[in-house]
Motif scaffolding. Structure first.
Motif, PDB file in Angstrom:
ATOM      1  N   ILE A 102      -1.797   5.325  13.722  1.00  0.00           N
ATOM      2  CA  ILE A 102      -1.793   6.114  14.954  1.00  0.00           C
ATOM      3  C   ILE A 102      -3.144   6.790  15.141  1.00  0.00           C
ATOM      4  CG2 ILE A 102      -0.800   8.156  16.081  1.00  0.00           C
ATOM      5  CD1 ILE A 102       1.892   7.339  14.641  1.00  0.00           C
ATOM      6  N   ARG A 103      -3.657   7.376  14.056  1.00  0.00           N
ATOM      7  CA  ARG A 103      -4.947   8.060  14.114  1.00  0.00           C
ATOM      8  C   ARG A 103      -6.067   7.067  14.443  1.00  0.00           C
ATOM      9  NH1 ARG A 103      -4.705  10.550   9.408  1.00  0.00           N
ATOM     10  NH2 ARG A 103      -3.672  12.336  10.320  1.00  0.00           N
ATOM     11  N   ALA A 104      -6.027   5.873  13.823  1.00  0.00           N
ATOM     12  CA  ALA A 104      -7.057   4.855  14.075  1.00  0.00           C
ATOM     13  C   ALA A 104      -7.008   4.403  15.537  1.00  0.00           C
ATOM     14  CB  ALA A 104      -6.874   3.665  13.135  1.00  0.00           C
ATOM     15  N   ARG A 105      -5.809   4.259  16.081  1.00  0.00           N
ATOM     16  CA  ARG A 105      -5.685   3.885  17.495  1.00  0.00           C
ATOM     17  C   ARG A 105      -6.259   4.981  18.384  1.00  0.00           C
ATOM     18  NH1 ARG A 105      -0.009   4.498  19.750  1.00  0.00           N
ATOM     19  NH2 ARG A 105      -0.770   6.610  19.478  1.00  0.00           N
ATOM     20  N   ASP A 106      -5.919   6.242  18.069  1.00  0.00           N
ATOM     21  CA  ASP A 106      -6.389   7.360  18.874  1.00  0.00           C
ATOM     22  C   ASP A 106      -7.906   7.523  18.808  1.00  0.00           C
ATOM     23  OD1 ASP A 106      -3.750   7.777  19.539  1.00  0.00           O
ATOM     24  OD2 ASP A 106      -3.504   9.576  18.283  1.00  0.00           O
ATOM     25  N   LEU A 107      -8.515   7.164  17.664  1.00  0.00           N
ATOM     26  CA  LEU A 107      -9.968   7.242  17.509  1.00  0.00           C
ATOM     27  C   LEU A 107     -10.680   6.034  18.106  1.00  0.00           C
ATOM     28  CD1 LEU A 107     -10.269   8.538  13.823  1.00  0.00           C
ATOM     29  CD2 LEU A 107     -10.873   9.786  15.914  1.00  0.00           C
ATOM     30  N   GLY A 108      -9.924   5.006  18.474  1.00  0.00           N
ATOM     31  CA  GLY A 108     -10.521   3.785  19.004  1.00  0.00           C
ATOM     32  C   GLY A 108     -10.915   2.791  17.924  1.00  0.00           C
ATOM     33  N   ASP A 109     -10.503   3.053  16.666  1.00  0.00           N
ATOM     34  CA  ASP A 109     -10.802   2.129  15.570  1.00  0.00           C
ATOM     35  C   ASP A 109      -9.821   0.956  15.547  1.00  0.00           C
ATOM     36  OD1 ASP A 109     -12.899   3.727  14.811  1.00  0.00           O
ATOM     37  OD2 ASP A 109     -11.759   4.789  13.260  1.00  0.00           O
ATOM     38  N   MET A 110      -8.758   1.056  16.322  1.00  0.00           N
ATOM     39  CA  MET A 110      -7.768  -0.016  16.482  1.00  0.00           C
ATOM     40  C   MET A 110      -7.476  -0.171  17.966  1.00  0.00           C
ATOM     41  SD  MET A 110      -4.498   0.378  13.954  1.00  0.00           S
ATOM     42  CE  MET A 110      -4.352  -0.560  12.475  1.00  0.00           C
ATOM     43  N   SER A 111      -7.437  -1.411  18.415  1.00  0.00           N
ATOM     44  CA  SER A 111      -7.025  -1.650  19.800  1.00  0.00           C
ATOM     45  C   SER A 111      -5.510  -1.506  19.879  1.00  0.00           C
ATOM     46  CB  SER A 111      -7.439  -3.064  20.224  1.00  0.00           C
ATOM     47  OG  SER A 111      -6.680  -4.033  19.499  1.00  0.00           O
ATOM     48  N   GLY A 112      -4.984  -1.538  21.083  1.00  0.00           N
ATOM     49  CA  GLY A 112      -3.538  -1.450  21.255  1.00  0.00           C
ATOM     50  C   GLY A 112      -2.818  -2.602  20.568  1.00  0.00           C
ATOM     51  N   ASP A 113      -3.361  -3.810  20.683  1.00  0.00           N
ATOM     52  CA  ASP A 113      -2.750  -4.975  20.025  1.00  0.00           C
ATOM     53  C   ASP A 113      -2.827  -4.855  18.509  1.00  0.00           C
ATOM     54  OD1 ASP A 113      -2.005  -6.173  22.406  1.00  0.00           O
ATOM     55  OD2 ASP A 113      -3.811  -7.441  22.521  1.00  0.00           O
ATOM     56  N   GLU A 114      -3.989  -4.421  17.993  1.00  0.00           N
ATOM     57  CA  GLU A 114      -4.129  -4.236  16.545  1.00  0.00           C
ATOM     58  C   GLU A 114      -3.164  -3.163  16.045  1.00  0.00           C
ATOM     59  OE1 GLU A 114      -8.795  -5.371  15.693  1.00  0.00           O
ATOM     60  OE2 GLU A 114      -8.296  -3.336  16.353  1.00  0.00           O
ATOM     61  N   TYR A 115      -2.988  -2.116  16.836  1.00  0.00           N
ATOM     62  CA  TYR A 115      -2.069  -1.042  16.463  1.00  0.00           C
ATOM     63  C   TYR A 115      -0.641  -1.580  16.340  1.00  0.00           C
ATOM     64  CZ  TYR A 115       1.108   2.859  17.051  1.00  0.00           C
ATOM     65  OH  TYR A 115       2.154   3.730  16.906  1.00  0.00           O
ATOM     66  N   ARG A 116      -0.187  -2.306  17.348  1.00  0.00           N
ATOM     67  CA  ARG A 116       1.171  -2.858  17.302  1.00  0.00           C
ATOM     68  C   ARG A 116       1.333  -3.807  16.118  1.00  0.00           C
ATOM     69  NH1 ARG A 116       0.356  -1.979  22.559  1.00  0.00           N
ATOM     70  NH2 ARG A 116      -0.674  -3.927  23.078  1.00  0.00           N
ATOM     71  N   LYS A 117       0.322  -4.647  15.894  1.00  0.00           N
ATOM     72  CA  LYS A 117       0.343  -5.572  14.756  1.00  0.00           C
ATOM     73  C   LYS A 117       0.343  -4.794  13.441  1.00  0.00           C
ATOM     74  CE  LYS A 117      -2.501  -9.089  15.034  1.00  0.00           C
ATOM     75  NZ  LYS A 117      -3.730  -9.933  14.957  1.00  0.00           N
ATOM     76  N   GLY A 118      -0.492  -3.752  13.355  1.00  0.00           N
ATOM     77  CA  GLY A 118      -0.593  -2.950  12.137  1.00  0.00           C
ATOM     78  C   GLY A 118       0.702  -2.233  11.806  1.00  0.00           C
ATOM     79  N   ILE A 119       1.336  -1.637  12.797  1.00  0.00           N
ATOM     80  CA  ILE A 119       2.598  -0.918  12.571  1.00  0.00           C
ATOM     81  C   ILE A 119       3.684  -1.896  12.128  1.00  0.00           C
ATOM     82  CG2 ILE A 119       4.484   0.302  13.750  1.00  0.00           C
ATOM     83  CD1 ILE A 119       2.228   2.179  13.091  1.00  0.00           C
ATOM     84  N   GLU A 120       3.778  -3.030  12.783  1.00  0.00           N
ATOM     85  CA  GLU A 120       4.805  -4.025  12.423  1.00  0.00           C
ATOM     86  C   GLU A 120       4.562  -4.582  11.031  1.00  0.00           C
ATOM     87  OE1 GLU A 120       8.070  -6.470  12.411  1.00  0.00           O
ATOM     88  OE2 GLU A 120       7.616  -4.767  13.699  1.00  0.00           O
ATOM     89  N   ARG A 121       3.322  -4.918  10.726  1.00  0.00           N
ATOM     90  CA  ARG A 121       3.006  -5.461   9.405  1.00  0.00           C
ATOM     91  C   ARG A 121       3.169  -4.415   8.312  1.00  0.00           C
ATOM     92  NH1 ARG A 121      -2.182  -9.399  10.697  1.00  0.00           N
ATOM     93  NH2 ARG A 121      -0.935 -11.095  11.615  1.00  0.00           N
ATOM     94  N   ASN A 122       2.868  -3.175   8.616  1.00  0.00           N
ATOM     95  CA  ASN A 122       3.061  -2.106   7.638  1.00  0.00           C
ATOM     96  C   ASN A 122       4.553  -1.964   7.312  1.00  0.00           C
ATOM     97  OD1 ASN A 122       1.780   0.010   6.028  1.00  0.00           O
ATOM     98  ND2 ASN A 122       2.873   1.445   7.355  1.00  0.00           N
TER      99      ASN A 122
END
Length: 191
Positions: A131-151
């Motif tokens: 969530i923090r990486a997405r908010d900082l722009g270190d993760m795109s929206g797609d990467e965020y969704r992929k990251g949360i699901e894979r986590n």
């Protein structure tokens, strides 16, 4: 380490690598699970935890029962350095002893409960880092969704027994070999 979605996080190199593996299609679910286990074990101060666990195992395995095993176990914990992991183990062990479980069984069940709680807490902490990486722009929206699901997939695949065995034996390297990249010329994909 400057790459990856956790590059701005206050995390160890192991967890930053896990963050890279989380959004990389090159990492398999098994590799992510092993990397997460390696990161978790890497966070443990085995020089402090192993003597504590050995003392607990010694007390639990004694032939003579203590009149008040709770006080004895509390004294063991008091004689060792505190840590979040030790505190969790203590809570579960004391609760089991108050339920009048035999000491060895109480310790085994406390270790298993502690490991499961540790898995859940670590998963939640890494969700927060996503969530923090997405908010900082270190993760795109797609990467965020992929990251949360894979986590979620990764932490649901972790076997608490594997972590328990690594802790009980004091094996800080339990997951290390599996995380090392194949570097040989003749190494290729597994068939």
């Amino acid at each position: 380490m400057t790459d990856g979605p956790f590059r701005n996080a206050a995390l160890s190199g192991r967890w930053k690598r896990y963050g890279q593996d989380l959004i990389s299609d090159a990492a398999s679910p098994e590799e992510r699970t092993t990397q997460a286990c390696h990161g978790m074990i890497g966070d443990v101060d085995m020089k402090a935890f192993s003597p504590l666990f050995d003392d607990l195992k010694g007390h639990a395995g004694r032939d003579q029962m203590d009149l008040d095993p709770v006080n004895v176990i509390e004294a063991v914990f008091d004689s060792h350095s505190p840590s979040p992991l030790a505190d969790t183990l203590q809570r579960h062990l004391i609760a089991n002893l108050r339920e009048r479980l035999p000491p060895e069984r109480a310790l085994d069940q406390a270790l298993a409960a502690m490991a499961q709680q540790w898995i859940d807490t670590t998963k939640n902490r890494l969700d927060e880092e996503c969530i923090r990486a997405r908010d900082l722009g270190d993760m795109s929206g797609d990467e965020y969704r992929k990251g949360i699901e894979r986590n979620r997939e990764t932490f649901s695949a972790i076997r608490a027994d594997d972590l328990c065995n690594a802790l009980a034996t004091g094996n800080k390297r339990a997951f290390r070999q599996a995380t090392e990249k194949k570097a040989g010329v003749d190494e290729g994909p597994d068939e």
